[in-house]
Design an enzyme around this catalytic site. Structure first.
Site, PDB file in Angstrom:
ATOM      1  N   ARG A 112      -0.573  -8.863  13.534  1.00 38.55           N
ATOM      2  CA  ARG A 112      -1.138  -7.847  12.633  1.00 38.55           C
ATOM      3  C   ARG A 112      -2.045  -8.503  11.593  1.00 38.55           C
ATOM      4  NH1 ARG A 112       4.056  -5.066  10.502  1.00 38.55           N
ATOM      5  NH2 ARG A 112       2.682  -3.550   9.499  1.00 38.55           N
ATOM      6  N   ARG A 125      11.755  -6.843   5.015  1.00 37.39           N
ATOM      7  CA  ARG A 125      11.687  -5.367   4.891  1.00 37.39           C
ATOM      8  C   ARG A 125      12.629  -4.683   5.880  1.00 37.39           C
ATOM      9  NH1 ARG A 125       5.980  -2.324   4.993  1.00 37.39           N
ATOM     10  NH2 ARG A 125       5.849  -2.939   7.179  1.00 37.39           N
ATOM     11  N   LYS A 170       0.826  -1.205   0.000  1.00 43.33           N
ATOM     12  CA  LYS A 170       0.000   0.000   0.000  1.00 43.33           C
ATOM     13  C   LYS A 170       0.869   1.267   0.000  1.00 43.33           C
ATOM     14  CE  LYS A 170      -2.247  -0.920   3.860  1.00 43.33           C
ATOM     15  NZ  LYS A 170      -1.514  -2.139   4.276  1.00 43.33           N
ATOM     16  N   ARG A 225      11.576  -2.934  11.327  1.00 46.48           N
ATOM     17  CA  ARG A 225      10.582  -2.286  12.182  1.00 46.48           C
ATOM     18  C   ARG A 225      10.210  -3.246  13.301  1.00 46.48           C
ATOM     19  NH1 ARG A 225       5.848  -0.043   8.306  1.00 46.48           N
ATOM     20  NH2 ARG A 225       4.590  -1.016   9.932  1.00 46.48           N
ATOM     21  N   ARG A 229      -9.364   1.244   8.933  1.00 45.12           N
ATOM     22  CA  ARG A 229      -8.943  -0.109   9.275  1.00 45.12           C
ATOM     23  C   ARG A 229     -10.019  -0.857  10.039  1.00 45.12           C
ATOM     24  NH1 ARG A 229      -3.037   0.709   9.081  1.00 45.12           N
ATOM     25  NH2 ARG A 229      -1.970  -1.256   9.406  1.00 45.12           N
TER      26      ARG A 229
HETATM   27  P1  AMP Z   1       0.955   0.496   8.932  1.00 45.43           P
HETATM   28  O1  AMP Z   1       2.264   1.139   8.642  1.00 45.43           O
HETATM   29  O2  AMP Z   1      -0.169   1.049   8.107  1.00 45.43           O
HETATM   30  O3  AMP Z   1       1.018  -1.009   8.887  1.00 45.43           O
HETATM   31  O4  AMP Z   1       0.576   0.901  10.439  1.00 45.43           O
HETATM   32  C1  AMP Z   1       1.431   0.563  11.505  1.00 45.43           C
HETATM   33  C2  AMP Z   1       0.654   0.515  12.800  1.00 45.43           C
HETATM   34  O5  AMP Z   1       0.059   1.794  13.071  1.00 45.43           O
HETATM   35  C3  AMP Z   1      -0.502  -0.454  12.812  1.00 45.43           C
HETATM   36  O6  AMP Z   1      -0.095  -1.796  13.092  1.00 45.43           O
HETATM   37  C4  AMP Z   1      -1.356   0.141  13.952  1.00 45.43           C
HETATM   38  O7  AMP Z   1      -0.778  -0.135  15.205  1.00 45.43           O
HETATM   39  C5  AMP Z   1      -1.209   1.646  13.709  1.00 45.43           C
HETATM   40  N1  AMP Z   1      -2.250   2.161  12.784  1.00 45.43           N
HETATM   41  C6  AMP Z   1      -2.061   2.699  11.540  1.00 45.43           C
HETATM   42  N2  AMP Z   1      -3.218   3.070  10.989  1.00 45.43           N
HETATM   43  C7  AMP Z   1      -4.179   2.755  11.894  1.00 45.43           C
HETATM   44  C8  AMP Z   1      -5.604   2.867  11.904  1.00 45.43           C
HETATM   45  N3  AMP Z   1      -6.269   3.375  10.851  1.00 45.43           N
HETATM   46  N4  AMP Z   1      -6.273   2.422  12.997  1.00 45.43           N
HETATM   47  C9  AMP Z   1      -5.621   1.914  14.058  1.00 45.43           C
HETATM   48  N5  AMP Z   1      -4.291   1.766  14.108  1.00 45.43           N
HETATM   49  C10 AMP Z   1      -3.560   2.174  13.043  1.00 45.43           C
END
Ligand code: AMP
Length: 246
Positions: A196, A155, A43, A185, A118
């Site tokens: 996740r 990654r 994404k 990360r 989400r």
């Molecule tokens: P991502 O980089 O999009 O995978 O986001 C990393 C982390 O940020 C996720 O595993 C959540 O802990 C938090 N996060 C990001 N976007 C959201 C969202 N829309 N709702 C809740 N937590 C989020």
């Protein structure tokens, strides 16, 4: 300003998309794109490319939260543990963060959202934030679990600026051009990835039905080469506007 969409090393991409060098034609309504998919579906990469092509901002909630954590801000301190465990930040806080960003004027011609919504609650809240601001084009990047675990295990991101190390460069370089070091990360550790993915299935997958019911959803095979994925998403976006114009 000329908008360019020039993917590199394209294979099997329709010629009109590959050769496009004049940007997408202007449209009367904003181009509001949402990318949905499991962690590691691509994404972030696709959001950056599409936003450049469309001349709209990317809104990546994961990046916003990680920046907040790095800066040690109040929001960063509040979310650090939850993000590192691979759990979700609560809907009210996330919606507040996105509402603040969507109130900025650069989003009024459109945006590419990566990581929000989400949950179904966030999707409902997004509808409320976008009243009178045009329709959403929702794209699902579908990638099976095995491929996700492989991708995220490899990654590496810069601990200072958050940039991804090029996964195609063989052994990832140790240092980022900004001078920071590439590292894994904390939420890309295998146990956290599995958490996740469980969270995605439980909380996020139901959004697909939410959007499917109102025919706003298009699914793309996210296991394809990134250039092909970009080309297919751009075709989806063009098709939506062609349909609206006809
Ligand atoms: P991502 O980089 O999009 O995978 O986001 C990393 C982390 O940020 C996720 O595993 C959540 O802990 C938090 N996060 C990001 N976007 C959201 C969202 N829309 N709702 C809740 N937590 C989020």
């Amino acid at each position: 300003m000329t908008r360019t969409f020039a993917p590199v090393a394209v294979r099997a991409v329709p010629r009109d998309v590959r050769a496009r060098d004049d940007g997408r034609r202007p449209t009367a309504s904003p181009t509001n794109v949402v990318l949905i998919g499991p962690p590691g579906a691509g994404k972030g990469t696709q959001a950056t490319r599409l936003a450049r092509w469309l001349s709209v901002p990317t809104i990546s909630t994961g990046d916003m939260l990680r920046r907040a954590v790095r800066s040690g801000s109040a929001i960063g301190l509040a979310v650090k543990t939850v993000v590192e465990r691979g759990e979700l930040i609560d809907d009210a806080m996330m919606t507040g963060i996105v509402a603040t960003r969507l109130a900025e004027s650069d989003t009024h011609t459109g945006f590419v959202l990566d990581g929000f919504p989400r949950t179904v609650e966030q999707a409902v809240a997004l509808d409320g934030l976008l009243e009178q601001r045009g329709d959403l084009i929702v794209v699902e990047l579908a990638v099976p679990e095995g491929a996700i675990i492989r991708r995220l295990g490899q990654r590496r991101v810069c601990e200072r600026c958050g940039r991804n190390a090029d996964p195609l460069s063989g052994t990832p370089p140790k240092d980022c051009p900004c001078g920071g070091a590439f590292h894994q990360r904390p939420d890309d550790a295998e146990t956290v990835i599995r958490e996740r993915l469980r969270t995605y299935e439980r909380a996020t997958r139901p959004i697909l039905d939410f959007y499917r019911q109102r025919r706003a959803l298009r699914a793309i095979d996210g296991t394809q080469a990134p250039d092909l994925v970009t080309a297919q998403i751009s075709q989806v976006i063009d098709a939506v506007f062609d349909h609206a114009a006809s």
